[in-house]
Scaffold this active site. Structure first.
Site, short mmCIF file in Angstrom:
data_model
loop_
_atom_site.label_atom_id
_atom_site.label_comp_id
_atom_site.label_asym_id
_atom_site.label_seq_id
_atom_site.Cartn_x
_atom_site.Cartn_y
_atom_site.Cartn_z
N PHE A 110 0.85 -1.19 0.00
CA PHE A 110 0.00 0.00 0.00
C PHE A 110 0.89 1.23 0.00
O PHE A 110 1.76 1.37 0.85
CB PHE A 110 -0.95 0.03 1.20
CG PHE A 110 -1.86 1.22 1.18
CD1 PHE A 110 -2.94 1.24 0.31
CD2 PHE A 110 -1.63 2.33 1.97
CE1 PHE A 110 -3.79 2.35 0.24
CE2 PHE A 110 -2.45 3.44 1.90
CZ PHE A 110 -3.54 3.45 1.05
N ASP A 126 9.22 2.31 1.88
CA ASP A 126 8.05 3.05 2.33
C ASP A 126 7.86 2.72 3.81
O ASP A 126 7.34 1.66 4.16
CB ASP A 126 6.82 2.66 1.50
CG ASP A 126 5.54 3.36 1.97
OD1 ASP A 126 5.54 3.88 3.09
OD2 ASP A 126 4.56 3.36 1.20
N LYS A 173 2.60 9.26 8.68
CA LYS A 173 1.81 8.84 9.85
C LYS A 173 2.30 9.34 11.22
O LYS A 173 1.85 10.36 11.69
CB LYS A 173 1.63 7.33 9.84
CG LYS A 173 0.70 6.86 8.72
CD LYS A 173 0.18 5.46 8.90
CE LYS A 173 -0.98 5.16 7.97
NZ LYS A 173 -0.61 4.74 6.64
C1 LIG Z 1 -0.89 5.05 5.23
C2 LIG Z 1 0.16 4.66 4.24
C3 LIG Z 1 0.41 5.44 3.09
C4 LIG Z 1 -0.43 6.63 2.74
O1 LIG Z 1 -0.31 7.65 3.66
P1 LIG Z 1 -1.37 8.88 3.61
O2 LIG Z 1 -0.86 9.81 4.66
O3 LIG Z 1 -2.71 8.30 3.93
O4 LIG Z 1 -1.31 9.45 2.25
C5 LIG Z 1 1.46 5.07 2.28
N1 LIG Z 1 2.21 4.00 2.55
C6 LIG Z 1 1.99 3.22 3.62
C7 LIG Z 1 2.87 2.05 3.87
C8 LIG Z 1 0.95 3.51 4.49
O5 LIG Z 1 0.69 2.73 5.54
#
Ligand SMILES: *Cc1c(COP(=O)(O)O)cnc(C)c1O
Length: 402
Positions: free
Chosen positions: A139, A224, A253
């Site tokens: 994700f 990420d 986050k």
């Molecule tokens: C939550 C998340 C995102 C997206 O972050 P947003 O602040 O909602 O745009 C991207 N990568 C990972 C691994 C995430 O958990």
């Protein structure tokens, strides 16, 4: 009508319907507890989806925000911003990185990373070399670039053509990565531990093997760490427990302990690809959010929260495994530090709703994986309380489904 119901009706009337929301109307929070507008208290093992790593309204974060709010809220990135500079220094001091680009969310941090690897590669190898390999069940955010990078078809459904130049491989299989690399590949992008994809920890040595492959084929490696960075797995950044360093890392986050911020950390050699005018963000690294992030990261480092994360992560895992021994519909407990998943042989959605009724916030990913991401300040007492609620829900489920 309860105060909650009034808000829910109004929310359903005018707020975009992009979330299937639970009937909780949030009012205030303290530590591991969230209180709704009717005064009901919830034990928060979701923590804003791994955002509130210091718990709700940590006094040091609140104080930093209050102080900064009275000094300067916003100023353009045309100028130098001390809080942003200090935050960049801190992030580089504690990581492989040399330079930080600031933005406001995880998706934006990933957009910056994707632009950087493409630009670096195009400058060095030519226009064709722009493909990024990502993992299935990954994700990477909800922008068009983010859903293009995300290895789940469902996030792209109905949005027409996405950004070309992505290829998805099964997570944790080094041979699949090797086979996927072509002359057009410029980078590999992975979550060190997959969050939304069901709390998936790759086999030992996988990330290291990917690193070696990247070096061999002159590819950039992006981690990420939007969900698993900032102490969540027991090291400041998740990859640090694997003896592997990326070229680019994305954060968001938990970085500011609640307020919105995103960051892309890169090595000097690659960061040079994004010079003046190549990328930007109005709000990115603004003084207010940067001050909150500084306070958050300093607190994680200075208050022993990495140690607490490892200790409480171990305890939570042990208690979840005790439940696994008791209930045959629990398939597996997995994760690292304080991101733990409990895979069920049954749907987890109803369990989450029942937990909410009983005053416990958890969620479920991929339909069957209960996810536990409490604040890093969590203690044994809260974990025991959480386990009691879960245990009761599971007993009742077993009784009702004989
Ligand atoms: C939550 C998340 C995102 C997206 O972050 P947003 O602040 O909602 O745009 C991207 N990568 C990972 C691994 C995430 O958990």
């Amino acid at each position: 009508m309860s105060t909650s119901q009034n808000w829910i009706d109004r929310g359903l009337a005018h707020v975009a319907g992009t979330y299937g929301r639970y009937p909780l109307v949030a009012d205030r929070g303290e530590g591991c507890w969230l209180t709704d507008v009717d005064g009901k208290k919830y034990l928060d093992f979701l923590a804003g989806v791994a955002v509130n790593n210091l718990g709700h309204c940590h006094p040091k974060v609140v104080a930093a925000l209050q102080e900064q709010a009275g000094r300067l809220l916003h100023c353009s990135n045309f100028y130098h911003i001390p809080q942003q500079i200090e935050l960049a220094e801190l992030l580089c001091k504690h990581s492989f990185g040399d330079r930080v680009f600031f933005c406001n969310s995880g998706a934006e941090a990933n957009e910056a990373a994707l632009k950087l690897v493409r630009k670096h590669s195009v400058e060095k190898f030519g226009d064709e070399r722009i493909q990024v390999i990502t993992a299935l069940a990954s994700f990477h955010g909800r922008t068009i670039g983010g859903i293009s990078a995300t290895g789940q078809d469902k996030v792209r459904l109905g949005f027409g053509p996405v950004v070309p130049g992505f290829k998805y491989v099964p997570f944790g299989e080094i041979e699949a990565v090797r086979a996927a690399i072509g002359p057009e590949t410029c980078a590999i992008m992975l979550e060190p531990v997959q969050g939304e994809g069901g709390v998936n920890v790759p086999p030992a040595g996988y990330l290291k093997a990917v690193r070696e492959l990247c070096d061999e084929r002159e590819l950039l490696l992006i981690f990420d760490e939007v969900q698993v960075g900032c102490g969540r797995t027991g090291t400041l950044f998740a990859h640090q427990s694997e003896g592997v360093e990326p070229d680019v890392m994305t954060l968001a986050k938990a970085l500011a302990g609640g307020p919105p911020i995103g960051a892309m950390v890169a090595r000097e050699h690659y960061a040079a690809a994004l010079g003046p005018g190549s990328h930007g963000s109005t709000f990115g690294g603004n003084p207010l959010m940067a001050s909150a992030a500084l306070a958050t990261m300093q607190t994680i480092l200075e208050d022993g929260l990495l140690d607490n994360c490892l200790a409480m992560g171990g305890y939570l895992r042990q208690r979840l495994e005790e439940l696994q021994d008791k209930y045959d519909f629990i398939v597996e407990v997995r994760g690292r530090g304080l991101i733990l998943g409990m895979e069920l042989a049954i749907e987890g959605g109803e369990m989450v709703k029942t937990a909410l009724d009983r005053g416990l916030l958890i969620n479920c990913t991929m339909g069957r994986v209960l996810r536990f991401v409490p604040p890093l300040i969590v203690g044994k007492q809260e974990i025991d309380q959480m386990i009691d609620i879960l245990d009761n829900i599971f007993v009742e489920y077993r009784e009702n489904n004989k």
